[in-house]
Design a protein around this motif. Structure first.
Motif, short mmCIF file in Angstrom:
data_model
loop_
_atom_site.label_atom_id
_atom_site.label_comp_id
_atom_site.label_asym_id
_atom_site.label_seq_id
_atom_site.Cartn_x
_atom_site.Cartn_y
_atom_site.Cartn_z
N LYS A 204 2.17 -22.86 15.87
CA LYS A 204 2.55 -21.45 15.95
C LYS A 204 2.70 -20.87 14.55
N GLN A 205 2.18 -19.65 14.38
CA GLN A 205 2.26 -18.98 13.09
C GLN A 205 3.71 -18.78 12.67
N ARG A 206 3.95 -18.86 11.36
CA ARG A 206 5.28 -18.71 10.79
C ARG A 206 5.35 -17.36 10.07
N PRO A 207 5.97 -16.36 10.66
CA PRO A 207 5.98 -15.02 10.03
C PRO A 207 6.50 -15.03 8.60
N GLU A 208 7.46 -15.89 8.31
CA GLU A 208 8.03 -15.92 6.96
C GLU A 208 7.04 -16.44 5.93
N MET A 209 5.99 -17.14 6.37
CA MET A 209 4.98 -17.67 5.46
C MET A 209 3.72 -16.82 5.43
N ASN A 210 3.66 -15.78 6.25
CA ASN A 210 2.48 -14.91 6.34
C ASN A 210 2.72 -13.65 5.52
N THR A 211 2.71 -13.81 4.21
CA THR A 211 2.97 -12.72 3.30
C THR A 211 1.83 -12.60 2.30
N ALA A 212 1.73 -11.41 1.70
CA ALA A 212 0.65 -11.18 0.74
C ALA A 212 0.87 -11.94 -0.56
N GLU A 213 2.09 -12.38 -0.81
CA GLU A 213 2.41 -13.19 -1.98
C GLU A 213 3.22 -14.40 -1.51
N PHE A 218 -1.84 -22.27 6.75
CA PHE A 218 -2.22 -21.73 8.05
C PHE A 218 -2.03 -20.22 8.15
N SER A 219 -1.53 -19.57 7.11
CA SER A 219 -1.37 -18.12 7.12
C SER A 219 -2.72 -17.45 6.88
N PRO A 220 -2.84 -16.16 7.20
CA PRO A 220 -4.09 -15.46 6.89
C PRO A 220 -4.44 -15.55 5.40
N GLN A 221 -3.42 -15.49 4.53
CA GLN A 221 -3.70 -15.55 3.09
C GLN A 221 -4.19 -16.94 2.69
N ALA A 222 -3.62 -17.99 3.26
CA ALA A 222 -4.13 -19.34 2.97
C ALA A 222 -5.58 -19.46 3.41
N GLU A 223 -5.91 -18.87 4.56
CA GLU A 223 -7.28 -18.97 5.07
C GLU A 223 -8.26 -18.16 4.22
N VAL A 644 -5.02 -8.58 4.41
CA VAL A 644 -5.10 -8.67 5.87
C VAL A 644 -4.06 -9.67 6.36
N LEU A 645 -3.15 -9.24 7.20
CA LEU A 645 -2.04 -10.07 7.64
C LEU A 645 -2.18 -10.55 9.08
N ASP A 646 -3.36 -10.38 9.65
CA ASP A 646 -3.61 -10.76 11.04
C ASP A 646 -4.89 -11.58 11.10
N LEU A 647 -4.79 -12.82 11.58
CA LEU A 647 -5.96 -13.69 11.68
C LEU A 647 -7.03 -13.11 12.60
N TRP A 648 -6.64 -12.25 13.52
CA TRP A 648 -7.59 -11.76 14.53
C TRP A 648 -8.01 -10.32 14.26
N SER A 649 -7.75 -9.86 13.04
CA SER A 649 -8.21 -8.54 12.63
C SER A 649 -9.72 -8.57 12.41
N PRO A 650 -10.44 -7.48 12.76
CA PRO A 650 -11.88 -7.43 12.45
C PRO A 650 -12.16 -7.52 10.95
N GLY A 651 -11.15 -7.26 10.12
CA GLY A 651 -11.33 -7.36 8.67
C GLY A 651 -11.04 -8.73 8.09
N LEU A 653 -11.65 -12.37 6.91
CA LEU A 653 -12.83 -13.10 6.46
C LEU A 653 -12.40 -14.32 5.65
N PRO A 654 -12.52 -15.52 6.22
CA PRO A 654 -12.11 -16.73 5.49
C PRO A 654 -12.80 -16.83 4.14
N ALA A 655 -12.02 -17.22 3.14
CA ALA A 655 -12.48 -17.52 1.78
C ALA A 655 -12.69 -16.28 0.91
N ALA A 656 -12.74 -15.10 1.49
CA ALA A 656 -13.16 -13.92 0.71
C ALA A 656 -12.19 -13.56 -0.41
N ALA A 657 -10.89 -13.71 -0.18
CA ALA A 657 -9.93 -13.33 -1.22
C ALA A 657 -10.04 -14.25 -2.43
N LYS A 658 -10.44 -15.47 -2.22
CA LYS A 658 -10.52 -16.42 -3.33
C LYS A 658 -11.58 -16.02 -4.34
#
Length: 695
Positions: A204-213, A218-223, A644-651, A653-658
């Motif tokens: 299950k996703q951890r909201p406290e770990m799903n941040t832009a910084e 397993f967060s959107p930012q990690a992905e 992007v803070l939602d894994l299921w957003s149309p925006g 894209l894995p790896a793109a932020a890196k």
């Protein structure tokens, strides 16, 4: 013939959009596109097609290896910081020694394990021994009841050596003259900085770990920075080779890897991307069926259009030995192994691939399998042993207390959420520093990465135009001839509704106009063409519109996609969906590339205008296309993948932020075409059509 029209209602934010737009298909029908079918998951079917020639394979292998490196977060490879190895606590045995080892693979992140060495002097081959999902694997000592079952089934031969298969593995390899390192997967035995619950049981996703910084795994930012358990474990394995090759008694030209189950997955991944491995033996894992059920065996992008058989094929022509059992590998003899045999024959090494299938056993790493592996290493490391030297012998079982690397003098390192955030922060900063060293470094790293994360490799077959109709469309009181059809790549199963509106005074130039509404975006609410489109047509330009995947005619209810699909796996890890399927964003970029690389052939000049949210799609498409685009107007809207803070957003894209995020894609796009107008990044609102007409 008059073509049927329909009323298309699309909601964008709070603004209603309605237009009568020509349909490529009869009302109510959707394109015959394979992507509308079920998503692929880890329990799918993953066959391998033997390439036509070594040259064909060389290009495919290069692409797959890059995909693996990107997916595992090791492109570019993290900086090889000082390992600071600690080797101590030697235990003397009959023909072998055991030592405790720990070292840093990244600053503050420790690899732990047991080092088994021959007592004989000289340079020896080294073998890495990753394990699967046995609890406390390196410390395991099986009880009498379990051992009785193993002995009765023939899975083990000796009560003593069978109690601890990983000690027996290390000791036997050392007795044969090899240095063996049995090391801990994350969350197992001494490796507790990342817990077993997180590494292998994440659900299950951890909201406290799903941040832009300061995000967590397993967060959107990690992905979007391709940071995963599979990647961390693979980097640990690469650093283990670094460590082993510093030992004075190791021959760095002879490096082997063997592991079973999840350890078999790690064996395949490491051997596929690290050229230093010379012999591999993945046990009970290579198959066309289930690809690995744990989060530690999966990563976003990892198996999109590939799978474990192809991972094994990447090792050719080097020696590959495999085992199969009465589990998901039970069909390997007829599905997968024959293809690997033909593949190895094509690569000139038919005797360098072997399968030992023992379907009378369930999922295992038993003595029957282990002794096949010993013989394989003996043969391909040219040890020259025979007879009993290849058979496991009894040995004293060393208790956990004598194997653990942590004690009062060697305290356990930090763990938990703060450590996790700090580790990912270092990984992110290190990759960014490598990308930003120079424009040349950015180009070298980012361009192949963007191609891999988008997955564009060209049309699978020569596209055809299906359901072709000639229609007339109206704008500003004038009629324009148009053709509408579906653009079909039959081999790939892709089917895209497209309209091409021609000028009454053509000049052999064309614009692909992208819009969030698909081809309906060419039309105003009145049903007539937008004035901007008419302006292009009056200047002699043809204008194309397309329904990208899940736009326009793909939508039965005409409602735009707000959340993308996911596989049925109940665990909220992106890798189970996007490790096997391209993200919607990537699929739409692929669609743009399909249109641009095909229909551009009929025009002397080709431009793109991407407004209303499609700017990021166009930027990525122009960045990864090999063919030149003459000009592009791209309105980014200030979008960033890393926000992007939602894994299921149309925006998403894995790896793109890196790889530079959207500005990185724009940098690459500008290198592909000298004429790019970027809007939405703080610039003044230039006239897109006027810019195209003047360039």
């Amino acid at each position: 013939m008059k073509f049927p029209l329909f009323a298309l209602a699309v909601i964008l934010g709070c603004t209603a959009f309605a237009a009568e737009v020509p349909l490529a298909l009869p009302p109510g029908e959707v394109p015959q596109d394979v992507r509308l079918g079920p998503l692929k998951d880890l329990d799918g079917y993953f066959p391998f097609s033997v390439p036509a020639s070594p040259d064909v394979w060389a290009k495919r292998a290069e692409d797959v290896r890059m995909q693996l490196r990107v997916a595992l977060g090791v492109w570019p490879e993290p900086t090889r910081t000082p390992m600071n190895p600690v080797v101590y606590g030697k235990i003397e045995g009959d023909g072998y020694t055991i030592e405790k080892v720990y070292f840093e693979s990244m600053p503050g992140f420790f690899v732990t394990g047991s080092l088994f060495r021959p007592r004989a002097a000289g340079k020896h081959p080294a073998v890495l021994c990753p394990h699967g999902h046995w609890t406390d694997a390196r410390f395991i000592v099986r009880g009498d009841e379990e051992m009785k079952k193993e002995l009765d089934s023939g899975g083990e031969r000796s009560l003593e050596s069978g109690r601890s298969m990983f000690q027996s593995l290390g000791i036997q390899l050392a007795r044969m003259g090899m240095v063996a390192f049995v090391y801990d997967m994350l969350g197992n035995s001494d490796s507790q900085q990342i817990s077993r619950e997180l590494a292998h049981g994440f659900a299950k996703q951890r909201p406290e770990m799903n941040t832009a910084e300061n995000w967590g795994l397993f967060s959107p930012q990690a992905e979007t920075h391709v940071q995963s358990i599979a990647g961390l474990q693979t980097w640990n394995s690469m650093r283990i080779i670094d460590f082993l090759t510093t030992l004075p008694d190791v021959d760095g030209s002879r490096i082997g890897v063997t592991g079973a189950s999840g350890g078999g997955t790690q064996t395949m991944l490491l051997s596929a991307i690290d050229p230093r491995v010379t012999v591999e033996c993945p046990a009970v894992m290579v198959s066309t069926a289930m690809q690995g059920g744990c989060t530690c065996e999966n990563a976003t992008l990892l198996r999109v259009n590939t799978g474990n058989i192809e991972f094994a094929a990447l090792f050719a022509p080097k020696p590959l030995g495999m085992t199969a059992a009465n589990d998901w590998t039970k069909e390997l003899e007829t599905k997968g192994f024959p293809e690997l045999q033909r593949h190895y024959a094509m690569m000139g090494a038919p005797n360098n691939v072997a399968l030992w299938a023992h379907l009378n056993f369930g999922h295992n790493y038993n003595i029957v399998s282990r002794e096949h592996i010993y013989a394989w290493f003996n043969e391909h490391f040219h040890l020259g042993l025979s007879g009993d030297r290849l058979k496991e012998q009894d040995h004293p079982v060393v208790p956990r207390e004598q194997l653990t690397v942590w004690d009062d003098q060697h305290p356990q390192p930090p763990k938990g959420d703060d450590f996790e955030r700090k580790l990912l922060h270092w990984w992110t900063a290190d990759a960014e520093a490598q990308l930003q060293k120079s424009p040349a470094d950015f180009e070298k790293i980012a361009r192949p990465a963007w191609k891999a994360l988008i997955g564009w490799t060209g049309n699978a077959s020569a596209p055809s135009m299906e359901h072709l109709q000639e229609v007339t469309v109206r704008g500003q009181g004038k009629d324009y001839p148009a053709k509408i059809c579906t653009f079909r790549d039959s081999k790939a199963g892709i089917d895209l509704p497209i309209i091409v509106i021609n000028s009454t005074k053509p000049n052999d130039r064309a614009v692909l106009w992208l819009d969030e509404h698909g081809k309906a975006g060419l039309f105003a609410a009145s049903g007539e063409l937008r004035p901007e489109v008419c302006r292009l047509l009056e200047a002699g330009w043809a204008v194309e519109g397309v329904d990208l995947f899940e736009q326009g005619e793909f939508l039965k209810d005409s409602q735009p996609i707000t959340h993308t699909r996911r596989v049925k796996n109940p665990r909220e890890a992106a890798c189970f969906t996007f490790g096997y399927n391209s993200a919607l964003f990537a699929q739409r970029v692929q669609d743009i590339c399909r249109i641009l690389t095909t229909t551009a052939k009929g025009f002397e000049q080709r431009n793109v205008i991407a407004l209303d949210g499609t700017g990021p799609l166009a930027a990525a498409a122009v960045a990864v296309m090999g063919e030149k685009v003459d000009g592009a107007v791209i309105n980014t809207g200030g979008f960033r993948f890393g926000k992007v803070l939602d894994l299921w957003s149309p925006g998403f894209l894995p790896a793109a932020a890196k790889y530079g995020d959207l500005p990185g894609a724009l940098t690459l796009a500008k290198q592909n075409t000298a004429k790019v107008l970027v809007l939405g990044e703080g610039e003044s609102n230039s006239d897109p059509v006027g810019w195209v007409l003047s360039h």
